[in-house]
Write an enzyme that holds these catalytic residues in place. Structure first.
Site, PDB file in Angstrom:
ATOM      1  N   GLU A   1      -0.399  -9.079  -1.064  1.00 21.29           N
ATOM      2  CA  GLU A   1      -0.898  -8.530   0.212  1.00 21.29           C
ATOM      3  C   GLU A   1      -2.140  -7.658  -0.039  1.00 21.29           C
ATOM      4  OE1 GLU A   1       0.989  -5.462   2.923  1.00 21.29           O
ATOM      5  OE2 GLU A   1       1.678  -7.254   3.951  1.00 21.29           O
TER       6      GLU A   1
ATOM      7  N   GLU B   1      -2.058   4.924   3.397  1.00 20.87           N
ATOM      8  CA  GLU B   1      -2.029   3.534   2.923  1.00 20.87           C
ATOM      9  C   GLU B   1      -3.416   2.938   2.687  1.00 20.87           C
ATOM     10  OE1 GLU B   1      -0.224   4.739   5.425  1.00 20.87           O
ATOM     11  OE2 GLU B   1       1.848   4.503   4.742  1.00 20.87           O
TER      12      GLU B   1
ATOM     13  N   HIS C   1      13.861   5.100  12.118  1.00 20.12           N
ATOM     14  CA  HIS C   1      13.534   5.274  10.693  1.00 20.12           C
ATOM     15  C   HIS C   1      14.224   6.537  10.175  1.00 20.12           C
ATOM     16  CE1 HIS C   1      11.001   5.888   7.130  1.00 20.12           C
ATOM     17  NE2 HIS C   1      10.472   4.681   7.308  1.00 20.12           N
TER      18      HIS C   1
ATOM     19  N   ARG D   1       3.044   8.211   9.205  1.00 16.64           N
ATOM     20  CA  ARG D   1       2.779   9.632   8.917  1.00 16.64           C
ATOM     21  C   ARG D   1       1.649  10.184   9.779  1.00 16.64           C
ATOM     22  NH1 ARG D   1       4.740  12.120   3.759  1.00 16.64           N
ATOM     23  NH2 ARG D   1       6.091  10.542   2.875  1.00 16.64           N
TER      24      ARG D   1
ATOM     25  N   ASP E   1       0.796  -1.228   0.000  1.00 15.53           N
ATOM     26  CA  ASP E   1       0.000   0.000   0.000  1.00 15.53           C
ATOM     27  C   ASP E   1       0.829   1.279   0.000  1.00 15.53           C
ATOM     28  OD1 ASP E   1       1.098  -0.161   2.507  1.00 15.53           O
ATOM     29  OD2 ASP E   1      -0.732  -0.896   3.454  1.00 15.53           O
TER      30      ASP E   1
ATOM     31  N   HIS F   1       7.151   5.039  12.630  1.00 12.46           N
ATOM     32  CA  HIS F   1       7.342   5.873  11.437  1.00 12.46           C
ATOM     33  C   HIS F   1       6.061   6.383  10.800  1.00 12.46           C
ATOM     34  CE1 HIS F   1       5.843   3.064   8.369  1.00 12.46           C
ATOM     35  NE2 HIS F   1       6.319   2.117   9.137  1.00 12.46           N
TER      36      HIS F   1
HETATM   37  C1  UD1 Z   1       6.855   4.827   3.384  1.00 14.00           C
HETATM   38  C2  UD1 Z   1       5.434   4.438   2.947  1.00 14.00           C
HETATM   39  C3  UD1 Z   1       4.736   3.704   4.066  1.00 14.00           C
HETATM   40  C4  UD1 Z   1       5.566   2.558   4.587  1.00 14.00           C
HETATM   41  C5  UD1 Z   1       6.949   3.048   4.959  1.00 14.00           C
HETATM   42  C6  UD1 Z   1       7.830   1.901   5.379  1.00 14.00           C
HETATM   43  C7  UD1 Z   1       4.167   5.899   1.436  1.00 14.00           C
HETATM   44  C8  UD1 Z   1       3.351   7.120   1.302  1.00 14.00           C
HETATM   45  N1  UD1 Z   1       4.667   5.658   2.661  1.00 14.00           N
HETATM   46  O1  UD1 Z   1       6.726   5.786   4.423  1.00 14.00           O
HETATM   47  O2  UD1 Z   1       3.511   3.193   3.569  1.00 14.00           O
HETATM   48  O3  UD1 Z   1       4.928   2.017   5.728  1.00 14.00           O
HETATM   49  O4  UD1 Z   1       7.537   3.690   3.826  1.00 14.00           O
HETATM   50  O5  UD1 Z   1       8.963   2.348   6.052  1.00 14.00           O
HETATM   51  O6  UD1 Z   1       4.357   5.193   0.489  1.00 14.00           O
HETATM   52  N2  UD1 Z   1      14.295   8.379   4.054  1.00 14.00           N
HETATM   53  C9  UD1 Z   1      15.650   8.318   3.862  1.00 14.00           C
HETATM   54  N3  UD1 Z   1      16.213   7.120   3.475  1.00 14.00           N
HETATM   55  C10 UD1 Z   1      15.481   6.006   3.304  1.00 14.00           C
HETATM   56  C11 UD1 Z   1      14.103   6.066   3.523  1.00 14.00           C
HETATM   57  C12 UD1 Z   1      13.520   7.264   3.891  1.00 14.00           C
HETATM   58  O7  UD1 Z   1      16.361   9.296   4.014  1.00 14.00           O
HETATM   59  O8  UD1 Z   1      16.048   4.947   2.948  1.00 14.00           O
HETATM   60  C13 UD1 Z   1      13.676   9.668   4.441  1.00 14.00           C
HETATM   61  C14 UD1 Z   1      13.671  10.690   3.305  1.00 14.00           C
HETATM   62  O9  UD1 Z   1      13.873  11.968   3.842  1.00 14.00           O
HETATM   63  C15 UD1 Z   1      12.251  10.552   2.742  1.00 14.00           C
HETATM   64  C16 UD1 Z   1      11.478  10.303   4.028  1.00 14.00           C
HETATM   65  O10 UD1 Z   1      12.317   9.453   4.801  1.00 14.00           O
HETATM   66  O11 UD1 Z   1      11.804  11.701   2.065  1.00 14.00           O
HETATM   67  C17 UD1 Z   1      10.116   9.710   3.839  1.00 14.00           C
HETATM   68  O12 UD1 Z   1      10.123   8.558   3.008  1.00 14.00           O
HETATM   69  P1  UD1 Z   1       8.714   8.063   2.379  1.00 14.00           P
HETATM   70  O13 UD1 Z   1       8.949   6.811   1.637  1.00 14.00           O
HETATM   71  O14 UD1 Z   1       8.049   9.173   1.665  1.00 14.00           O
HETATM   72  O15 UD1 Z   1       7.808   7.818   3.634  1.00 14.00           O
HETATM   73  P2  UD1 Z   1       7.905   6.776   4.789  1.00 14.00           P
HETATM   74  O16 UD1 Z   1       7.436   7.489   6.016  1.00 14.00           O
HETATM   75  O17 UD1 Z   1       9.208   6.104   4.782  1.00 14.00           O
HETATM   76  N1  UDP Z   2      12.774  -3.718   9.591  1.00 12.31           N
HETATM   77  C1  UDP Z   2      14.135  -3.830   9.334  1.00 12.31           C
HETATM   78  N2  UDP Z   2      14.989  -3.010  10.008  1.00 12.31           N
HETATM   79  C2  UDP Z   2      14.574  -2.093  10.922  1.00 12.31           C
HETATM   80  C3  UDP Z   2      13.184  -1.978  11.163  1.00 12.31           C
HETATM   81  C4  UDP Z   2      12.309  -2.795  10.474  1.00 12.31           C
HETATM   82  O1  UDP Z   2      14.556  -4.661   8.531  1.00 12.31           O
HETATM   83  O2  UDP Z   2      15.413  -1.401  11.495  1.00 12.31           O
HETATM   84  C5  UDP Z   2      11.854  -4.566   8.830  1.00 12.31           C
HETATM   85  C6  UDP Z   2      10.856  -5.350   9.644  1.00 12.31           C
HETATM   86  O3  UDP Z   2      11.376  -6.616   9.973  1.00 12.31           O
HETATM   87  C7  UDP Z   2       9.649  -5.439   8.730  1.00 12.31           C
HETATM   88  C8  UDP Z   2       9.756  -4.205   7.871  1.00 12.31           C
HETATM   89  O4  UDP Z   2      11.072  -3.701   8.038  1.00 12.31           O
HETATM   90  O5  UDP Z   2       9.742  -6.561   7.866  1.00 12.31           O
HETATM   91  C9  UDP Z   2       8.759  -3.185   8.302  1.00 12.31           C
HETATM   92  O6  UDP Z   2       9.034  -1.988   7.680  1.00 12.31           O
HETATM   93  P1  UDP Z   2       8.416  -0.631   8.153  1.00 12.31           P
HETATM   94  O7  UDP Z   2       8.055  -0.702   9.593  1.00 12.31           O
HETATM   95  O8  UDP Z   2       9.356   0.433   7.717  1.00 12.31           O
HETATM   96  O9  UDP Z   2       7.128  -0.498   7.230  1.00 12.31           O
HETATM   97  P2  UDP Z   2       5.628  -1.033   7.357  1.00 12.31           P
HETATM   98  O10 UDP Z   2       5.654  -2.494   7.540  1.00 12.31           O
HETATM   99  O11 UDP Z   2       4.996  -0.289   8.495  1.00 12.31           O
HETATM  100  O12 UDP Z   2       5.021  -0.625   6.058  1.00 12.31           O
END
Ligand code: UD1
Ligand code: UDP
Length: 377
Positions: free
Chosen positions: A121, A135, A248, A218, A99, A216
């Protein structure tokens, strides 16, 4: 012999990568398919951690991530970037997972080209379009155009039927996260050093009871994050507890947590862990405290009580199995629930039973078979 079907697998974030690498491996091992991998890199470092450990080398990498990206800019970059890749690859089918913005944009770009999109999923629903946000809407959009719906459980399959999705298009496959968990457990068993990087922390906290934390979402930014930080601070006031918190990379999470919790001896805020180390963290933790989706699936599978910092969940199976509990984002409630688990052995034992409502680790193989069936091979 007919040509293999060209399947484009599209993903962009850490959890999608974890849940799709078993599917990619199953497709790549099967001569009926030509599997092409496109990452949007909506996440960069956290995605690369998974690609590295799983040995997945993408065929296309859009590298779209920008610091603190907004949903609309991110989605616009994804849609145009993924569309171009689809025009180049000319896939027979597209697979998306879950999602995220990448999954939603990937499905939409495929739909715009009238390419069937299959959803891994499928059918998770909280019933609230702002929890989790965005999501819940992303997965509904995907569900409205998917060709095959791979629902992890009967509950998710029923949610799709309730939305009038043709039951013949819905298949209960289990969740591929369990495949990933089995894979990583075997990998660690064969090579323990893969998860050895926590040894210093484990030694430092040997006399303490470990609480693993991730956060993490939003919809929790702002008050929710402040409350979560406050709860962790109060729990850390106990001298028998240590918190290990891989933070995160989203700056909205890091700023709050570092300001609120920096300098506490028994709160280790560390960088995101790769998958073997995170599996190890679940293993050594007495309790997991999280707002994550995936952790709500992994902790029950490993028999670890998981307190979920949300008001609703699209994963009621863990709650029904008794291993997960919704505790919201009010600090007082979180502290009370953690204290109960720490101080009431019976309450702890009640939750600490391994359940596998999310599958048996063979989901990816099932998905490959269902796809082969669909394309008549
Ligand atoms: C995203 C997904 C969320 C998912 C989550 C898993 C959307 C809208 N959100 O949220 O559904 O649960 O990922 O973790 O699709 N960033 C880094 N390096 C990284 C990753 C993130 O620097 O490797 C920082 C960046 O500043 C980026 C911000 O995190 O702009 C947000 O990343 P984004 O993918 O937009 O949102 P998440 O909160 O990670
Ligand atoms: N995870 C990881 N390292 C971390 C935190 C989480 O590998 O430091 C893994 C965790 O085992 C799970 C996935 O990341 O499989 C969950 O990701 P996240 O919580 O970012 O996203 P969500 O599942 O909420 O979309």
């Amino acid at each position: 012999m007919t040509n293999p079907a060209r399947i484009l697998v599209v993903f962009g974030t850490r959890p999608e990568a974890i849940k799709l690498f078993p599917v990619i491996n199953a497709l790549k091992a099967d001569p009926r398919f030509e599997c092409v991998v496109c990452v949007s890199a909506q996440h960069r470092e956290m995605l690369d951690q998974v690609l590295d450990i799983a040995g997945i080398v993408p065929d296309h990498d859009l590298d779209v991530m920008k610091p603190d990206q907004s949903l609309d800019e991110l989605t616009a970059r994804l849609l145009t970037g993924l569309g171009k890749v689809m025009d180049e690859v000319q896939p027979d089918r597209v697979i998306v997972q879950g999602d995220t913005a990448t999954a939603m944009a990937g499905a939409l770009a495929a739909y715009y080209r009238k390419v069937p999109v299959d959803h891994v999923e499928a059918g998770l629903r909280s019933g609230n379009i702002y929890h989790p946000w965005p999501e819940e809407i992303n997965r509904k959009i995907i569900g409205s155009m998917a060709s095959l719906h791979f629902a992890p459980t009967a509950t998710s399959a029923n949610a799709l039927k309730a939305e009038n999705v043709d039951p013949a298009r819905i298949h209960v496959t289990g969740n591929t996260v369990i495949d990933a968990l089995h894979w990583v457990s075997a990998k660690i068993a064969a090579q323990p050093s893969l998860a050895g990087g926590l040894a210093d922390l484990e030694a430092r906290f040997a006399q303490r009871r470990i609480i693993g934390v991730t956060s993490h979402r939003r919809e929790n930014f702002g008050d929710g994050m402040d409350n979560i930080a406050s709860a962790i601070r109060q729990i850390a006031a106990r001298d028998d507890v240590a918190v290990i918190f891989p933070v995160h990379l989203n700056p909205n999470v890091r700023k709050v947590m570092h300001e609120a919790l920096g300098g506490l001896d028994n709160v280790a805020m560390i960088e995101p862990l790769d998958y073997p180390h995170f599996a190890r963290l679940i293993g050594i933790a007495e309790i997991m405290l999280t707002d994550s989706g995936g952790v709500q699936e992994e902790a029950p599978a490993l028999g670890k009580p998981v307190l979920v910092m949300r008001e609703t969940t699209e994963r009621p199976e863990g709650v029904e199995a008794g291993t997960a509990k919704l505790v919201g984002t009010q600090a007082a409630r979180i502290v009370t629930e953690i204290s109960t688990l720490l101080d009431d052995k019976a309450a702890y034992e009640q939750m600490a039973r391994a359940h596998n409502p999310f599958g048996d680790g063979t989901s990816a193989r099932r998905i490959a078979e269902l796809l082969a069936n669909e394309i008549g091979r």
